[in-house]
Design an enzyme around this catalytic site. Structure first.
Site, PDB file in Angstrom:
ATOM      1  N   HIS A 154       0.801  -1.957  -0.027  1.00  0.00           N
ATOM      2  CA  HIS A 154      -0.128   0.318   0.532  1.00  0.00           C
ATOM      3  C   HIS A 154       1.005   1.206  -0.287  1.00  0.00           C
ATOM      4  CE1 HIS A 154      -2.600   3.146   1.590  1.00  0.00           C
ATOM      5  NE2 HIS A 154      -3.153   2.403   0.379  1.00  0.00           N
ATOM      6  N   GLU A 173       2.820   0.393   3.372  1.00  0.00           N
ATOM      7  CA  GLU A 173       2.381  -0.399   4.047  1.00  0.00           C
ATOM      8  C   GLU A 173       2.496  -1.594   3.159  1.00  0.00           C
ATOM      9  OE1 GLU A 173      -0.667   1.849   6.989  1.00  0.00           O
ATOM     10  OE2 GLU A 173      -1.406   1.748   4.865  1.00  0.00           O
ATOM     11  N   ASN A 185      -4.783   3.778   7.643  1.00  0.00           N
ATOM     12  CA  ASN A 185      -6.255   4.339   7.359  1.00  0.00           C
ATOM     13  C   ASN A 185      -7.252   4.206   8.107  1.00  0.00           C
ATOM     14  OD1 ASN A 185      -5.879   5.800   4.882  1.00  0.00           O
ATOM     15  ND2 ASN A 185      -5.751   3.920   3.241  1.00  0.00           N
TER      16      ASN A 185
HETATM   17  P1  NAD Z   1      -7.505   5.557 -10.471  1.00  0.00           P
HETATM   18  O1  NAD Z   1      -9.067   5.519 -10.883  1.00  0.00           O
HETATM   19  O2  NAD Z   1      -7.144   7.036 -11.271  1.00  0.00           O
HETATM   20  O3  NAD Z   1      -6.295   4.445 -11.854  1.00  0.00           O
HETATM   21  C1  NAD Z   1      -7.182   3.290 -11.908  1.00  0.00           C
HETATM   22  C2  NAD Z   1      -7.006   2.558 -13.181  1.00  0.00           C
HETATM   23  O4  NAD Z   1      -7.399   1.335 -13.401  1.00  0.00           O
HETATM   24  C3  NAD Z   1      -7.764   3.024 -14.030  1.00  0.00           C
HETATM   25  O5  NAD Z   1      -6.939   3.811 -15.676  1.00  0.00           O
HETATM   26  C4  NAD Z   1      -9.019   2.330 -14.896  1.00  0.00           C
HETATM   27  O6  NAD Z   1      -8.090   1.685 -16.375  1.00  0.00           O
HETATM   28  C5  NAD Z   1      -7.751   0.156 -14.756  1.00  0.00           C
HETATM   29  N1  NAD Z   1      -7.568  -0.665 -14.557  1.00  0.00           N
HETATM   30  C6  NAD Z   1      -9.224  -0.593 -14.065  1.00  0.00           C
HETATM   31  N2  NAD Z   1      -9.457  -2.174 -14.626  1.00  0.00           N
HETATM   32  C7  NAD Z   1      -8.412  -2.365 -15.216  1.00  0.00           C
HETATM   33  C8  NAD Z   1      -8.181  -4.398 -15.730  1.00  0.00           C
HETATM   34  N3  NAD Z   1      -9.017  -4.976 -15.295  1.00  0.00           N
HETATM   35  N4  NAD Z   1      -6.591  -4.513 -15.730  1.00  0.00           N
HETATM   36  C9  NAD Z   1      -5.967  -2.953 -15.881  1.00  0.00           C
HETATM   37  N5  NAD Z   1      -5.931  -1.875 -15.890  1.00  0.00           N
HETATM   38  C10 NAD Z   1      -7.439  -1.530 -15.021  1.00  0.00           C
HETATM   39  O7  NAD Z   1      -6.857   5.080  -9.222  1.00  0.00           O
HETATM   40  P2  NAD Z   1      -6.202   5.211  -8.190  1.00  0.00           P
HETATM   41  O8  NAD Z   1      -6.614   6.511  -7.112  1.00  0.00           O
HETATM   42  O9  NAD Z   1      -4.743   4.966  -8.898  1.00  0.00           O
HETATM   43  O10 NAD Z   1      -6.341   3.761  -7.346  1.00  0.00           O
HETATM   44  C11 NAD Z   1      -5.978   2.363  -7.563  1.00  0.00           C
HETATM   45  C12 NAD Z   1      -5.843   1.938  -6.513  1.00  0.00           C
HETATM   46  O11 NAD Z   1      -5.274   2.780  -5.224  1.00  0.00           O
HETATM   47  C13 NAD Z   1      -6.914   1.254  -5.419  1.00  0.00           C
HETATM   48  O12 NAD Z   1      -7.120  -0.105  -5.133  1.00  0.00           O
HETATM   49  C14 NAD Z   1      -7.114   2.567  -4.934  1.00  0.00           C
HETATM   50  O13 NAD Z   1      -7.428   2.605  -3.479  1.00  0.00           O
HETATM   51  C15 NAD Z   1      -5.554   2.530  -4.233  1.00  0.00           C
HETATM   52  N6  NAD Z   1      -4.942   3.614  -3.655  1.00  0.00           N
HETATM   53  C16 NAD Z   1      -5.067   4.900  -4.138  1.00  0.00           C
HETATM   54  C17 NAD Z   1      -5.051   5.835  -3.403  1.00  0.00           C
HETATM   55  C18 NAD Z   1      -5.715   7.865  -3.723  1.00  0.00           C
HETATM   56  O14 NAD Z   1      -5.004   8.758  -3.228  1.00  0.00           O
HETATM   57  N7  NAD Z   1      -5.988   7.190  -4.929  1.00  0.00           N
HETATM   58  C19 NAD Z   1      -3.817   5.728  -2.256  1.00  0.00           C
HETATM   59  C20 NAD Z   1      -3.360   4.507  -1.644  1.00  0.00           C
HETATM   60  C21 NAD Z   1      -3.683   3.456  -2.714  1.00  0.00           C
END
Ligand code: NAD
Length: 517
Positions: free
Chosen positions: A137, A149, A187
């Protein structure tokens, strides 16, 4: 394949080129690793590429682009040593992707998920070899934030944790191993920062600006809860709150606040919509913080009693030129300050009250006692002001508690006193535990529950909160510095006044208070 804890070179696959995926890929490139970045959406992959190119360009590191491969096809990940999944936060989607990765990247390749709220154990169960699945994480922005993490699912093998820990270090990060529990460390432990802030707002204890001021200037946090929620997005933050609440089967500490949902329903989601708690124009927050005054040299006497709650207050008064006295006489008094513990406060007030000129304020600490209770010790409640004796000395802002019948003269006299110490007075309404003692004690309590549940060791929890949430102190070291006894007194006071299970003290914390640790 070179999946070994001591390997310097790893072929890393990143699935999802969104905010996190692109950031993780960039961080891995900075560390000289070979990266394959994939996304189903061509436009997402294109945005990811532009983001990475721009940052490498700015750092004069375009050479690293040779190490980057981009693809819209999951099959490009075959041959990777470690795959980090960062696709949308959807359990069924992640499970189906992990089942596919399981076939595509056979052991000893390691499969990690960047999920914030989903169960690593549930994701791993979609594969044939759950021992090689763990959480990894990262925090946003991934190239900048130092914490990672590494979450241990129910079946995760130690070797998997070792490889991910080593990889995080290779990327210049500080890994902290945590149990696979909702919110992991950061979190989860951060929940009260938002939750108590929102409750204080809903109960009209103070405006969101005043709460943010106290938390930043008074507590040393880099951002207040409202400024931070605006940055994260109120919808994203509410979803995290709801997810914690649901996955804990309704733990009262995690109960989401209706006031937040009302903001979300109105479409005030924070910076991204130009309005949240604050208004934004061209990305600029439309609010200017009042300036902290300089310390000024004073003369005059301050009657001060029982500094056990914070003896540093006397030292600050002396530095500003005041003379401390413990008896009345006919001294030219600036104020009376009662900074003791609950026991005896009323007796002290009774003693000081007699013969006091009507324009002298009495400031009394009301961290673990209600102002309405203190009042019973004085014949002149209209000149009584509560204050935060716990964060008084360290902070650049001081919480003052107002009452409906407080006169302007008394108010002014108290403000002058606080300003002369080089601190900003911030007025709030009566409320159990005030602002900072309430927020910081609840953070420490949450951290104590997490430690007792084996989520991570106390030092790891503190480290995670400092690196992952930029807290000025880890909640548990903070509790030790304030003394566990005072933190427990604040929580007990909250529990008494509200009668809510939400404020029950973690036995881990109470035991430390009893032992005087
Ligand atoms: P995001 O929406 O910016 O990006 C997700 C991407 O995944 C999109 O570009 C989408 O097209 C792609 N995607 C969806 N299905 C797919 C598949 N089957 N194969 C390949 N690509 C695929 O989301 P994010 O904010 O980057 O978050 C991603 C993950 O990270 C989530 O699990 C979120 O909980 C976690 N996260 C987010 C943050 C944050 O601050 N944004 C921080 C820590 C963890």
């Amino acid at each position: 394949m070179t999946v070994a804890a001591d390997s310097e070179h790893t072929r890393i696959g990143v699935l999802g080129a969104g905010t996190m995926g692109a950031g993780i890929a960039l961080a891995a490139l900075y560390a000289g690793q070979e990266v394959t970045l994939t996304d189903v959406a061509p436009e997402a992959l294109q945005r990811g590429r532009e983001y990475i190119e721009a940052h490498l360009g700015r750092k004069g590191r375009t050479d690293a682009l040779r190490q980057l491969q981009l693809s819209n096809d999951l099959h490009a990940l075959a041959g990777c040593d470690v795959v980090i999944e960062a696709i949308n936060e959807d359990l069924e989607l992640k499970r189906s992707v992990f089942a596919e990765l399981d076939r595509l990247c056979p052991p000893p390749a390691i499969l990690a998920s960047n999920t914030s709220t989903l169960s690593i154990t549930a994701i791993a169960a979609a594969t044939q070899a759950p021992g090689r699945v763990a959480g990894m994480h990262f925090f946003n922005p991934a190239p900048v934030m130092r914490l990672v993490e590494v979450a241990r699912g129910a079946a995760t093998a130690q070797a998997t944790l070792d490889v991910l820990t080593r990889l995080a270090e290779l990327m210049g990060k500080t890994p902290v191993v945590t149990l696979d529990t909702p919110g992991f460390i950061v979190n989860r432990v951060a929940r009260p920062f938002y939750g108590e802030g929102l409750r204080l707002l809903a109960e009209q204890v103070a405006s969101h600006e005043a709460i943010d001021l106290l938390v930043t200037l008074g507590g040393g946090f880099p951002m207040g809860p409202f400024e931070l929620m605006d940055l994260i997005g109120l919808d994203v933050n509410l979803q995290a709150a709801e997810s914690m609440y649901d996955s804990s089967y309704g733990e009262p500490r995690y109960r989401p606040q209706a006031i937040q949902r009302r903001y979300v329903e109105r479409g005030r989601l924070g910076r991204k919509t130009g309005a949240g708690f604050y208004e934004y124009v061209d990305g600029e927050r439309q609010w200017t913080a009042p300036e902290v005054p300089d310390r000024s040299q004073q003369s005059g006497f301050v009657l001060i009693s029982d500094g056990s709650w914070g003896p540093e207050v006397g030292r600050l008064l002396v530095q500003a030129g005041y003379t401390l006295s413990e008896t009345h006489g006919d001294l030219p008094l600036a104020a009376v300050i009662v900074n003791g513990r609950e026991e005896g406060i009323r007796d002290v007030l009774r003693r000081y009250d007699r013969g006091l000129a009507p324009d002298i304020p009495i400031l009394c600490q009301t961290v673990d006692i209600a102002l309405s209770e203190v009042e019973q010790g004085t014949q002149h409640p209209q000149r009584l002001i509560g204050f935060d004796g716990l964060f008084f000395a360290a902070g650049r802002a001081v919480t003052l508690v107002t009452r409906p019948d407080l006169t302007d003269t008394i108010r002014q006299a108290a403000e002058t006193l606080i300003r002369s110490l080089g601190k900003l007075p911030v007025w709030v309404s009566e409320s159990p535990g005030l602002v900072l003692p309430r927020i910081v004690s609840c953070l420490a309590n949450e951290a104590a529950f997490a430690v007792a549940e084996g989520v991570a060791a106390p030092e790891a929890v503190d480290l995670a909160m400092k690196l992952g949430a930029n807290y000025p102190q880890g909640p548990l070291e903070w509790a030790a510095n304030l003394t566990h006894g005072k933190v427990v007194a604040v929580l007990d006071h909250l529990a008494n006044e509200y009668g809510e299970e939400r404020y029950r003290v973690a036995p881990w914390l109470r035991n430390r208070a009893r032992r005087g640790q």
